[in-house]
Design an enzyme around this catalytic site. Structure first.
Site, PDB file in Angstrom:
ATOM      1  CE  LYS A  70      -2.159  -1.032   3.837  1.00 33.32           C
ATOM      2  NZ  LYS A  70      -1.316  -2.298   4.275  1.00 33.32           N
ATOM      3  NE  ARG A 118       7.640  -1.872   6.148  1.00 38.83           N
ATOM      4  CZ  ARG A 118       6.345  -1.892   6.392  1.00 38.83           C
ATOM      5  NH1 ARG A 118       5.519  -1.604   5.291  1.00 38.83           N
ATOM      6  NH2 ARG A 118       5.743  -2.354   7.471  1.00 38.83           N
ATOM      7  NE  ARG A 161       7.085   0.553  10.442  1.00 40.16           N
ATOM      8  CZ  ARG A 161       5.731   0.306   9.934  1.00 40.16           C
ATOM      9  NH1 ARG A 161       5.776   0.716   8.595  1.00 40.16           N
ATOM     10  NH2 ARG A 161       4.792  -0.266  10.473  1.00 40.16           N
TER      11      ARG A 161
END
Ligand code: AMP
Length: 211
Positions: free
Chosen positions: A13, A123, A159
Site C-alpha cells: 500500500k 523492509r 522499524r
C-alpha cells in the site's frame, strides 16, 4: 479523487500509494507514518501512540480518526488524497462517518503470506521522509546506495515493529479487525492481486481508477 487502500501489512500500500500520489499529484496519507512522525516530534498524539505502535497494537480509534480528519481538511487535500492504513476497524470507519461515503475508490491488495513476510522483514524505511525500500533481491525498490534514501539522503532503518513477532501480531489484527470493514463495504471494494512487482500492481490500480 479520494482513494482508500486496504490490505495486510506488506501488501504494498505504501509503495503503490507513493506511485499514485506522484501520478495524480494528491498526497499519500499513511496513518502509520503520520503516527511515527508524531512520535518523532514528541507531540501529545505521538506520546499516546508510542506504546501501542511498539507493541504492534492499534492506537485508540478516536486518536487516529482525529488525526486523519484534521489532516484531510488541509489545503493540499483539496483535490483528493490517498488513505493508507485508515480505517483499520469498524469503529474507525464509524467515527469517520459521512466521509466514508465520499471515497471514490476502495482498493484491497491481496498477497500470499510468504510474500508479505519477506517484504516486511526486508523492509527498510527512511528515518527522515518515510520512503520505503527493501533489501531482498526479489523485493523492489532497492536504494541506489545501501542504507541511504534515494529521495532525501536520509538513513534507512528497520522499524521496531517489523520483527517477525510483531509482524505476526499485526497480521492477526488485520484479519480480526480490518477484514470486517471489507465485508461491510464489499459492494464498493475492488480486490487486486498484489503478489508481484510494484509496476504490475500499479498498472492494475490505474485500470480501476481510469476505467
Ligand atoms: P503501518 O505503518 O500501517 O504498519 O502502522 C504501524 C502502526 O501504527 C500499527 O501497527 C498501529 O500501531 C499504528 N496504526 C497505524 N494506522 C492505524 C490505525 N488506522 N488505527 C490504529 N493504529 C494505527
Amino acid at each position: 479523487m479520494k482513494i482508500m487502500l486496504f490490505g495486510p501489512q506488506g501488501a504494498g500500500k505504501g509503495t503503490i500509494g507513493e506511485m499514485i500520489s506522484e501520478k495524480y499529484n494528491i498526497p499519500l496519507l499513511s496513518a502509520g507514518q503520520m503516527l511515527r512522525d508524531a512520535m518523532k516530534e514528541g507531540t501529545e498524539v505521538g506520546k499516546i501512540a508510542e506504546k501501542y505502535i511498539n507493541e504492534g497494537n492499534l492506537v485508540p480509534p478516536e486518536v487516529i480518526t482525529d488525526v486523519i480528519k484534521e489532516r484531510i481538511i488541509k489545503d493540499d487535500c483539496k483535490d483528493g488524497f490517498i488513505l493508507d492504513g485508515f480505517p483499520r476497524n469498524l469503529k474507525q470507519a464509524e467515527l469517520f462517518g459521512d466521509k466514508m461515503d465520499e471515497i471514490d475508490y476502495m482498493i484491497e491488495f491481496e498477497a500470499p503470506m510468504e510474500v508479505l513476510m519477506r517484504r516486511l522483514t526486508g523492509r527498510r524505511t527512511c528515518r527522515n521522509c518515510g520512503a520505503i525500500y527493501n533489501i531482498f533481491p526479489e523485493c523492489a525498490p532497492h536504494p541506489k546506495e545501501e542504507g541511504k534514501c534515494d529521495k532525501c539522503g536520509g538513513e534507512l532503518y528497520q522499524r521496531e515493529d517489523d520483527t517477525e513477532e510483531a509482524i505476526k501480531k499485526r497480521l492477526n489484527i488485520y484479519k480480526e479487525e480490518t477484514e470486517p470493514i471489507l465485508q461491510k463495504y464489499n459492494n464498493r471494494v475492488v480486490k487486486i492481486d498484489a503478489g508481484d512487482n510494484p509496476q504490475a500492481i500499479f498498472e492494475r490500480v490505474l485500470k480501476i481508477i481510469e476505467k
